[in-house]
Structure formats: structure tokens, C-alpha cells
Scaffold this motif. Sequence first.
Motif, PDB file in Angstrom:
ATOM      1  N   ALA A 147      -8.073  14.196 -19.432  1.00 56.27           N
ATOM      2  CA  ALA A 147      -8.313  13.874 -18.018  1.00 56.27           C
ATOM      3  C   ALA A 147      -7.065  13.307 -17.336  1.00 56.27           C
ATOM      4  O   ALA A 147      -6.677  13.788 -16.261  1.00 56.27           O
ATOM      5  N   PRO A 148      -6.387  12.292 -17.890  1.00 54.98           N
ATOM      6  CA  PRO A 148      -5.179  11.803 -17.203  1.00 54.98           C
ATOM      7  C   PRO A 148      -4.062  12.828 -17.143  1.00 54.98           C
ATOM      8  O   PRO A 148      -3.325  12.885 -16.155  1.00 54.98           O
ATOM      9  N   LEU A 149      -3.934  13.674 -18.188  1.00 49.61           N
ATOM     10  CA  LEU A 149      -2.886  14.696 -18.148  1.00 49.61           C
ATOM     11  C   LEU A 149      -3.187  15.751 -17.086  1.00 49.61           C
ATOM     12  O   LEU A 149      -2.279  16.236 -16.397  1.00 49.61           O
ATOM     13  N   LYS A 150      -4.454  16.102 -16.939  1.00 52.73           N
ATOM     14  CA  LYS A 150      -4.815  17.032 -15.863  1.00 52.73           C
ATOM     15  C   LYS A 150      -4.534  16.406 -14.501  1.00 52.73           C
ATOM     16  O   LYS A 150      -4.087  17.081 -13.566  1.00 52.73           O
ATOM     17  N   LEU A 200      -9.105   1.085 -19.132  1.00 52.73           N
ATOM     18  CA  LEU A 200     -10.321   1.628 -18.524  1.00 52.73           C
ATOM     19  C   LEU A 200     -10.396   3.126 -18.746  1.00 52.73           C
ATOM     20  O   LEU A 200      -9.380   3.793 -18.958  1.00 52.73           O
ATOM     21  N   LEU A 201     -11.623   3.634 -18.727  1.00 58.05           N
ATOM     22  CA  LEU A 201     -11.770   5.077 -18.733  1.00 58.05           C
ATOM     23  C   LEU A 201     -11.147   5.656 -17.470  1.00 58.05           C
ATOM     24  O   LEU A 201     -11.177   5.024 -16.406  1.00 58.05           O
ATOM     25  N   PHE A 202     -10.610   6.844 -17.614  1.00 62.05           N
ATOM     26  CA  PHE A 202      -9.881   7.400 -16.477  1.00 62.05           C
ATOM     27  C   PHE A 202     -10.786   7.576 -15.259  1.00 62.05           C
ATOM     28  O   PHE A 202     -10.344   7.385 -14.124  1.00 62.05           O
ATOM     29  N   ASP A 203     -12.041   7.930 -15.474  1.00 63.04           N
ATOM     30  CA  ASP A 203     -12.944   8.131 -14.341  1.00 63.04           C
ATOM     31  C   ASP A 203     -13.116   6.850 -13.533  1.00 63.04           C
ATOM     32  O   ASP A 203     -13.259   6.896 -12.306  1.00 63.04           O
ATOM     33  N   ARG A 204     -13.077   5.721 -14.192  1.00 62.65           N
ATOM     34  CA  ARG A 204     -13.231   4.447 -13.483  1.00 62.65           C
ATOM     35  C   ARG A 204     -11.918   3.971 -12.889  1.00 62.65           C
ATOM     36  O   ARG A 204     -11.903   3.298 -11.863  1.00 62.65           O
ATOM     37  N   ALA A 205     -10.818   4.315 -13.534  1.00 61.90           N
ATOM     38  CA  ALA A 205      -9.519   3.850 -13.044  1.00 61.90           C
ATOM     39  C   ALA A 205      -8.900   4.790 -12.014  1.00 61.90           C
ATOM     40  O   ALA A 205      -7.949   4.400 -11.329  1.00 61.90           O
ATOM     41  N   GLU A 206      -9.424   5.994 -11.887  1.00 63.49           N
ATOM     42  CA  GLU A 206      -8.790   6.973 -10.996  1.00 63.49           C
ATOM     43  C   GLU A 206      -8.707   6.509  -9.547  1.00 63.49           C
ATOM     44  O   GLU A 206      -7.679   6.728  -8.886  1.00 63.49           O
ATOM     45  N   PRO A 207      -9.751   5.872  -8.969  1.00 68.29           N
ATOM     46  CA  PRO A 207      -9.597   5.408  -7.584  1.00 68.29           C
ATOM     47  C   PRO A 207      -8.426   4.447  -7.405  1.00 68.29           C
ATOM     48  O   PRO A 207      -7.715   4.507  -6.395  1.00 68.29           O
ATOM     49  N   LEU A 208      -8.198   3.572  -8.383  1.00 67.13           N
ATOM     50  CA  LEU A 208      -7.053   2.665  -8.285  1.00 67.13           C
ATOM     51  C   LEU A 208      -5.744   3.448  -8.351  1.00 67.13           C
ATOM     52  O   LEU A 208      -4.793   3.150  -7.619  1.00 67.13           O
ATOM     53  N   TYR A 209      -5.701   4.439  -9.216  1.00 70.58           N
ATOM     54  CA  TYR A 209      -4.497   5.254  -9.335  1.00 70.58           C
ATOM     55  C   TYR A 209      -4.217   6.014  -8.034  1.00 70.58           C
ATOM     56  O   TYR A 209      -3.062   6.143  -7.612  1.00 70.58           O
TER      57      TYR A 209
END
Length: 716
Positions: A414-417, A357-366
Motif C-alpha cells: 500500500a505505501p509503495l503504491k 500506524l496502518l497505512f490506511d489510517r496514516a494516509e490522511p496525515l501523509y
Amino acid sequence: MGEEPNDARPEPADRIPDRHAPNQDQDQDRHRSPAPPDPRVAPVPEAPPWAPVPPADRAPEPPGSPGAPTTPPPPAQPPATPTLAFGPPPQASGQASGQPFGQAPGQSAGQQPGQASGQPSGQAPGQPPGHQPGQASAHQPGQPPGQPFGQAAAHAPGQPPGDPSGAVPVGAGAAAASGYGFPQPGPATAPGYGPPPGYGPPGYGPPGYGPPPPAQPPGPANPAQAAAIALLNLSGLGLGYVLLRQWIGAALCWLATAALLVVALPADVDGVPVGVLVGYGVLLLAAAADGFRRGLRATLRVGAAVRRLALPLALVLLAVPAGGSLAYGAAREEAREEALLARLTVADERVKSGQGLLFDRAEPLYRLALATYQELGTKHAGSRAGKLVPARLDAYYAQLSAPYDKKDFCKAVAPLKHLRGLPGTVDKDLLGARPAKTDEPLAESLYGCGTAALGVQTAEPPAEKSLNELLDTFPQSPQATRVEPAVREAIKTRSAAVDGGAVPCGTVVELRALRSSVDALPDATFAGASRETAAAVEKGDFACGTSQFRSKEFGDAATTMTQFAKDYPNSPKAAHARSIAIAAEIADEEPEAGKSLPPAKAPGGARMVMVVSNDGPGSVELLYTGPTTGKITLNACATCTKYPSSVFLDPKKVKACTGPASKYPKATLLLPAGNYHFLQKRAGTSTSTGGDTKISKTKIEPNYSYTNCLYVTSGF
């Protein structure tokens, strides 16, 4: 001389002979040989503790002695109430083996207790015939002959004869006056009468026999026994009540323990409610206190071995609640561990679901997974789940860094940030050095994403965003020092593509995007690169227009060159761009006019005069191209109208511009010799349609002057 043994059973007081009976009965009793103790009769009880003790220094005096006081015979005593007890009579020592119950030694079968051989039943020994039962006898067992009833056979030491002090015989009531002596040991009734002691239920006897005797006083206190019973109850099994045969109390303990087990099992994370534990503890303490109270003076109906083992067993059984608590604590701890492991599994599944998934969509799960990792790793660090959190964090960092490993720099930013910024939301001690390890990958990703977006108009994010973030976040990094050379290289590459490229228009689009990005970078560093980009864009725009003209894209070429002349009015190529735009506009109507690109400079030599007049309504714009290219605009003719036209009318016969010369607006052109294409574009009026165009072709020869009249014909 000693007393005779009292081997007869108690006899009701109403059978005692009258005190005035002849003395031969007493003499007969006195000279009777002592009989062995009757095993059917209970041992003579000791004097109660409340009975007065005669002084030890006074020796008993036989009756009739000179010092013995003579007292009047006591009044008739009320019938004494026999004392009966439950169970068989105790076996007296010396009872013959096989002797029938209730039969004195030497007594024949069927003979009543206390009855002499050959004496009628119910008549006391030595009693004259005809004596009724219940009549007092003048002689009591163990009493010397001639001793009045109720008077002791001998005085206690130190007591004067005839001392009226002493205990009143039990059951005598108010009829027993003082001075009758101490109560006699042994039964108060005549021997040989009534049931044996302890035979039958309380109150045994004919009606009106008297109230039942008072309850026996409790036994001596036994603290060890009481403590054992209390501890047995404290175990929660109610065994103390079992020993006491208090089945209701035992049942209550069993019910309470069973209820606790129902509530507590199976063990879960929340455990047993505090109120239940407090209530159960209070119940156990109450049962222990009640068991101690009941067992302090109780007589246990168990063997001596059980009584000896009661206290050790109680201490051992205390391990039951303690062991149960430990076992329940272990089970609850295991349930807690399982619950924590289940939470860890849910967090792992959330991280795994973010793959692809794109990080913006997966970020809430993370974020949810990280919150679980942090709680397990900090609040439950010692649990099995907590010990697995560091490995889960390593896997988390590896998964989010995967785009960087694949050199997908823009996707990795985005994920590295996110990973680098975790210390702001997650415990730093739990993260350790992991965030610091993302600096180099993030800087490299920003550089790679930014330089790849240079010249890409549709890049997301644009090049300037990534490069500015790199310069701001890591200004001293090696990647930051490589930004300016990369920008200059991009400009140089695209500028070269403009000069000899096959698609200069595409290159100029890239140059425009590149110029936009460079203009957004810090001026102090990228001022020179910005100038280079602007020059490359100008060159690219002109190259694009000429390329479109050569490709017969006359409309696009006209637009491009017109815009170029507006954007760069001071450019040395501005005049040429205008010429190309005019030629492209004419060629768009007459393709033959676009066979060759207009020259950048007009040819030298003689020029011929061409006078152009407007003999029509509305203003008119005249465009021409040939050896030279240009355009002029003629004002409208106020008095001019359209000329009628017909398919049968020869246009050459139209006499246009035949009026006074001053009537027609005019313009003069100086044209080198050569072939020219003209395009007139008349503005709309009330009598003409705007946008009317007309193409014409003229050859200009040297040494000639030319006139050109522009008019409009109607369609009818």
C-alpha cells in the motif's frame, strides 16, 4: 546743491507749522548745519516700485528760480499716520557708541528727539514758543527753505518745473491735489517727534491715531528653500514644518508616522493594509506640497548655515522612509520565512506521527503533509523552507518504504503504491525520479505478498489479488515470470503433504484456498495448475476422511466422506468413501464398529442370504458394516404397531414377524461370512419418535441363511 539729511524722527502731521508762519523759521532751518545721521532712525526706504520716476534729462531747479513754477500753497494736509513696527529700532550707521536709544547724536540726556538744546519738550526746533503740537510746520526736513509742503525740492530730470504729474503722497488721500510734487523721501512727519521707528506694537499712539498699516508684501520666491522644506516634510518627520514653526502640521506628521509604526510593527506576513499605506502616502504628499507652498516666500528664523544645510539634509532624510521600507520589507520577509518554516515543521510532525500506524489510517496525515511540501516546493521554492523540501521528500519516501526494507511485503504494498502514484497529485518536477525508483520494490512486494498467501484461506489480501495486480502492472517484470512456477510448487508441496502428512485435513484446507486463488488467475497461463490443484484437493478430501476415521473422529469422518461422495461421484474412490461414511456412522453409535477401516473392495467367496423384515410403524434404514459395508431402507408396515414391553418380559418371548410373510416389507442381503454390526434408524410416525436407533451385532457363518425382523417396543 544736495539735500540735507533727514535725521529727525517722524512727527505727526498735526505738529507741522502753518504754511503762513514767518520765513525766519525756514531761514533758521536752512542755515542750520547738517547733523550727522541719527542711529535711532531707520534708513530712508527707497521709493516703492509703483512710484513714478521723473525723467532723467531734467535737472532739479532750486526754488525761486525763474523757471520754477509758482503754485499756490497747498491746503492743510490731514494728519499723517505714523508707521510703527515691532522690535527695537534698527541701528543706523554712524550712531555713537553708548548713545541712548532714541537719542540723536549730540543730544543730551532727557532731551526729546528733534528738540534743540534749551527748547521746551514737545516743541520742534525753530518753532516759535507757544506753537501747539500737531500744528504743521512750514518747513520739512530735507526740504529747501520756502518750498511748499508736499512739493519736491528738485525736479526729476526731464520733468518741467511745476509738472503736476507725480505720485500722491502716501496718506494724503483726496486732499492731496495733483501738482504738489513727488512724495518726499524719508518720514512724512516732522523730525524729532514720536517713538522711534519699529518701537512698540502696531497702532501705537493715542486713540484715533488711524488703522494699522497693511502687512508687508511677501519676500522674493526661493524655490530651493521651498523644495528643501517639501523634502523635509516628505521624509515623514515633519521637519519642514519645524523650520517654518508650523507646529500643528509637524504634530500631524508625527502622529501619522507613529500610527503607521503602530500598525506596521511588529512586521508580519500580511504586512500593512493597502489602505493604510495609501492614506499615509497621500498625507506625505499633501505635507510636501503644503511645505513647498509655505516655504516658497517664507523667511526662516534660522542661521545661514542651517539654511544652507536644509536641502542636503532633506535629500539625506529621504533615506529614512526608503530605508524604513527596506528594513520593513526585510523584517516582513523574515517573518514570511519563519511562517513557512513553521508550516514545514507541522508537515514533518504529521509524517512522523504516521509511523507505526496502518497505512490506511496514516494516509490522511501523509496527504496533508504532501500538500504542504508541494506548496513550499513550488510556490516558495526560493525560501529557506522551500529549499528543504527535497530532503523532506527523500525522508518521506524512506519512511514509507521501511516495510519493504524489513521484507514485510504485504504491508509494504500500500505505501509503495502510494509513492508510485504521487505524480498524479504532486508536481512531477518536484518529485523528480523518486516515483520510478518504487517500481522494483513494488513488484517484489506484490510477488512476495501473493505467493505467501497461496493456500492461506484467511490471507488479506488474498493471493489472487496481489498476483493479478503484479501481472497487470508489471507484466514484463522478472517477478511476473516467476508466478506460475511458484504456484505449481505450492500445489506440489501440499499434495505431498496429503499423502504422508500427519494432518491431511489442514493440508486440504490449504489446497482448497490454493485452488480458489489459482482459479482466479488468468486461464491461459494457469489452466494446468488449476487441474493439478483440483486433483490435489480431491485426494486431500479422501485423505482427510480416512484420517478422521482412524483418529476415532467418526462424526467428522462420516461428514467428510459423505461430502466427498457428493463432490466427486465419478471418482474411483467414491464407493469406498460411502462405505467409510456408513461405517463411521455406525461406529459413532458403537465404537467397536470402527476398529478398522472398511475395505475398499468387498472380499470374494460365498455369500450368505439375510432377509430383513420391517414389523414396525414407519420406515426404517438399516446400516451394516463388517467384511462388507452398506445400507438398505425398508418401507413402513401399515398394520404394524409397537409391541408392549416390560422389565419383567423377556424380549425373546416377543413373537415379531409371525404373521403372513406378505404383511411385512422385506429386503435381502448377500453377506460374506464374518461379524457384522447393524444400526437401524427408524423414521418418525404418529406413534413413534423419529430418530429412534438400535444397535445390534450378528455373526454370519458360511452355508447358513438368516432372517432379521425389525420391530419396535413400547416403554410400558
